[in-house]
Design an enzyme around this catalytic site. Structure first.
Site, PDB file in Angstrom:
ATOM      1  N   GLU A  70     -21.667   4.959 -16.167  1.00  0.00           N
ATOM      2  CA  GLU A  70     -21.122   3.767 -15.508  1.00  0.00           C
ATOM      3  C   GLU A  70     -20.073   3.089 -16.388  1.00  0.00           C
ATOM      4  O   GLU A  70     -20.157   3.124 -17.607  1.00  0.00           O
ATOM      5  CB  GLU A  70     -22.194   2.711 -15.276  1.00  0.00           C
TER       6      GLU A  70
ATOM      7  N   CYS B 185     -34.063  -2.084 -21.350  1.00  0.00           N
ATOM      8  CA  CYS B 185     -32.779  -1.490 -20.958  1.00  0.00           C
ATOM      9  C   CYS B 185     -32.985  -0.278 -20.046  1.00  0.00           C
ATOM     10  O   CYS B 185     -33.800   0.602 -20.338  1.00  0.00           O
ATOM     11  CB  CYS B 185     -32.020  -1.069 -22.217  1.00  0.00           C
TER      12      CYS B 185
ATOM     13  N   GLY C  63     -25.494   4.079 -23.631  1.00  0.00           N
ATOM     14  CA  GLY C  63     -25.416   4.812 -24.889  1.00  0.00           C
ATOM     15  C   GLY C  63     -25.302   3.937 -26.119  1.00  0.00           C
ATOM     16  O   GLY C  63     -25.017   2.752 -26.026  1.00  0.00           O
TER      17      GLY C  63
ATOM     18  N   SER D 255     -20.519  -2.326 -29.729  1.00  0.00           N
ATOM     19  CA  SER D 255     -21.846  -2.944 -29.781  1.00  0.00           C
ATOM     20  C   SER D 255     -22.887  -1.913 -30.200  1.00  0.00           C
ATOM     21  O   SER D 255     -22.946  -0.811 -29.660  1.00  0.00           O
ATOM     22  CB  SER D 255     -22.180  -3.504 -28.399  1.00  0.00           C
TER      23      SER D 255
ATOM     24  N   SER E  11     -26.831  -5.924 -31.456  1.00  0.00           N
ATOM     25  CA  SER E  11     -27.870  -6.369 -30.522  1.00  0.00           C
ATOM     26  C   SER E  11     -29.110  -6.698 -31.320  1.00  0.00           C
ATOM     27  O   SER E  11     -29.807  -5.808 -31.797  1.00  0.00           O
ATOM     28  CB  SER E  11     -28.169  -5.246 -29.529  1.00  0.00           C
ATOM     29  N   LEU E  12     -29.365  -7.982 -31.482  1.00  0.00           N
ATOM     30  CA  LEU E  12     -30.455  -8.427 -32.342  1.00  0.00           C
ATOM     31  C   LEU E  12     -31.696  -8.730 -31.503  1.00  0.00           C
ATOM     32  O   LEU E  12     -32.771  -8.206 -31.751  1.00  0.00           O
ATOM     33  CB  LEU E  12     -29.974  -9.673 -33.104  1.00  0.00           C
ATOM     34  N   HIS E  13     -31.549  -9.592 -30.553  1.00  0.00           N
ATOM     35  CA  HIS E  13     -32.581  -9.883 -29.547  1.00  0.00           C
ATOM     36  C   HIS E  13     -33.905 -10.413 -30.081  1.00  0.00           C
ATOM     37  O   HIS E  13     -34.895 -10.457 -29.340  1.00  0.00           O
ATOM     38  CB  HIS E  13     -32.873  -8.650 -28.676  1.00  0.00           C
TER      39      HIS E  13
ATOM     40  N   CYS F 147     -26.275  -2.712 -17.977  1.00  0.00           N
ATOM     41  CA  CYS F 147     -26.453  -1.321 -18.385  1.00  0.00           C
ATOM     42  C   CYS F 147     -27.379  -0.436 -17.586  1.00  0.00           C
ATOM     43  O   CYS F 147     -28.568  -0.696 -17.504  1.00  0.00           O
ATOM     44  CB  CYS F 147     -27.095  -1.327 -19.759  1.00  0.00           C
TER      45      CYS F 147
HETATM   46  N1  SAH Z   1     -26.486   0.609 -27.610  1.00  0.00           N
HETATM   47  C1  SAH Z   1     -25.579  -0.480 -27.823  1.00  0.00           C
HETATM   48  C2  SAH Z   1     -24.581  -0.699 -26.708  1.00  0.00           C
HETATM   49  C3  SAH Z   1     -25.042  -0.569 -25.290  1.00  0.00           C
HETATM   50  S1  SAH Z   1     -26.116  -1.809 -24.674  1.00  0.00           S
HETATM   51  C4  SAH Z   1     -26.335  -1.746 -28.153  1.00  0.00           C
HETATM   52  O1  SAH Z   1     -27.568  -1.716 -28.170  1.00  0.00           O
HETATM   53  O2  SAH Z   1     -25.726  -2.754 -28.454  1.00  0.00           O
HETATM   54  C5  SAH Z   1     -25.090  -3.224 -24.486  1.00  0.00           C
HETATM   55  C6  SAH Z   1     -25.852  -4.543 -24.542  1.00  0.00           C
HETATM   56  O3  SAH Z   1     -26.607  -4.759 -23.327  1.00  0.00           O
HETATM   57  C7  SAH Z   1     -26.851  -4.612 -25.680  1.00  0.00           C
HETATM   58  O4  SAH Z   1     -26.801  -5.869 -26.293  1.00  0.00           O
HETATM   59  C8  SAH Z   1     -28.156  -4.411 -24.946  1.00  0.00           C
HETATM   60  O5  SAH Z   1     -29.231  -4.852 -25.712  1.00  0.00           O
HETATM   61  C9  SAH Z   1     -27.906  -5.194 -23.688  1.00  0.00           C
HETATM   62  N2  SAH Z   1     -28.843  -4.949 -22.603  1.00  0.00           N
HETATM   63  C10 SAH Z   1     -29.441  -3.808 -22.238  1.00  0.00           C
HETATM   64  N3  SAH Z   1     -30.267  -3.987 -21.191  1.00  0.00           N
HETATM   65  C11 SAH Z   1     -30.174  -5.290 -20.874  1.00  0.00           C
HETATM   66  C12 SAH Z   1     -30.802  -6.101 -19.887  1.00  0.00           C
HETATM   67  N4  SAH Z   1     -31.699  -5.605 -19.028  1.00  0.00           N
HETATM   68  N5  SAH Z   1     -30.464  -7.418 -19.867  1.00  0.00           N
HETATM   69  C13 SAH Z   1     -29.575  -7.932 -20.738  1.00  0.00           C
HETATM   70  N6  SAH Z   1     -28.960  -7.224 -21.687  1.00  0.00           N
HETATM   71  C14 SAH Z   1     -29.274  -5.913 -21.763  1.00  0.00           C
END
Ligand code: SAH
Length: 348
Positions: A93, A120, A160, A192, A215-217, A334
């Protein structure tokens, strides 16, 4: 003989390919501009080359791009999501977003993903395969052709993990930013990552002026481990350290992404702890209300909680923004669209 993937070749490789065909070296410049500047889809479109050369190219090389299969237009903003098919039938996508300053495209770097983040959708089926540089370029070229636009920014935030496909991603960045090609400046590219520290260190050594997003979260390892398996491999402090080092070395502010998930990482004390951990780092925090994924039981935090989280960060001098949600009606997050498309196709 296998035909050569000409779209993925860097300038040097293209030069020697042209030389090996017994052609004059200026031809490689013409071919490069046709492929990356005019986004030619076939050799027969390269009408500034002789018919003989076009035929020679067709017999030895192939322009291996993505194939558009479906397009979803948001009815609430101008976001468009594209499903593309790549060789071997995998689906990826990409998303086109329109901002005041122009168009930005979010691209996939792999089909599937093996990082396993629990919120994700891209990672549910694991990694299918890495994308080639040419396929990544062609996500952008296909959108530019389809919409008749020029894209000014690229974000590597689709399906990815870009640092898990390091060499192809770097090749993509060099090619997309080439002034004779699409000319998207490196300063307008954001990569990212979920925090592969050795990848961040490798990237730093290349001194590319791109923006790094991590991506820390979570505010600590304990919470991070419950949602991101990668946290078992790379400790919280090491991820922060690598990001801070990157910011110092490149003099570019790092973005930390933080998806707010109801009851998991959105308490006031999580915000306080996060502020404490990020103190002194040239950083910006992007707060993202998590998108719920059908297969997972996560809900987004309430607007009130999100605002409170943001307020606590600001109070502690941590710059932050709450990300505007674009394309929420077309599952622009994503991996969600690709998955539901493949399921429907499988059910037919
Ligand atoms: N693998 C990389 C880039 C792809 S994901 C990464 O982890 O950064 C891009 C961003 O979308 C990341 O910050 C990921 O954590 C976030 N993401 C994935 N699924 C999500 C969801 N359901 N809601 C919000 N953000 C999400």
């Amino acid at each position: 003989m296998d035909k050569k993937d000409i779209l993925s070749m860097d300038k040097e490789e293209l030069k020697s390919f042209v030389k090996d065909m017994g052609e004059a070296s200026y031809r490689s410049g013409q071919i490069f501009r046709a492929l990356h500047g005019r986004m030619a889809e076939s050799f027969s479109d390269m009408t500034d080359l002789s018919l003989k050369l076009r035929e020679k190219l067709s017999s030895q090389a192939v322009i291996k791009g993505v194939r558009l299969i479906k397009k979803y237009r948001s009815s609430i903003d101008r976001t468009i999501k594209y499903l593309f098919e790549i060789e071997n039938g995998y689906i990826i996508e990409s998303v086109l977003m329109e901002y005041e300053y122009g168009y930005s495209v979010c691209i996939s770097t792999q089909a599937g993903c093996r990082m396993g983040c629990s919120f994700c959708a891209s990672t549910i089926g694991g990694l299918e395969r890495n994308l080639t540089a040419g396929e990544m370029l062609s996500e952008i070229y296909a959108i530019e052709r389809e919409e008749g636009i020029r894209v000014g920014r690229a974000v590597l935030m689709g399906c990815g993990e870009p640092l898990d496909n390091f060499d192809n991603v770097i090749r993509f960045i060099e090619l997309i930013s080439d002034p004779e090609g699409n000319n998207i400046g490196k300063r307008h590219i954001t990569l990212s990552t979920c925090g592969l520290t050795e990848g961040i260190e490798r990237l730093e050594k290349l001194k590319l002026p791109i923006t790094l997003a991590v991506s820390l979260h979570a505010p600590n390892d304990r919470i991070r481990k419950t949602i991101m398996p990668v946290a078992y491999r790379y400790g919280y402090d090491d991820v922060i350290k690598a990001a801070a080092h990157y910011a110092d070395a490149t003099k570019r502010r790092v973005t930390f992404e933080y998806a707010l998930i109801d009851g998991i990482n959105d308490r006031s004390r999580d915000a306080e702890e996060l502020a404490h951990r990020l103190k002194g780092i040239m950083a910006h925090v992007n707060l993202i209300p998590v998108n719920s994924v059908k297969e997972k039981d996560y809900r987004r935090s309430s607007d009130k909680k999100i605002r409170e989280f943001s307020r606590i960060l600001s109070e502690n001098n941590i710059e932050n923004t709450i990300r505007r949600k674009l394309g929420s009606d077309i599952n622009a997050a994503c991996g969600q669209l690709r998955k539901s498309y493949s399921e429907k196709k499988g059910a037919l």
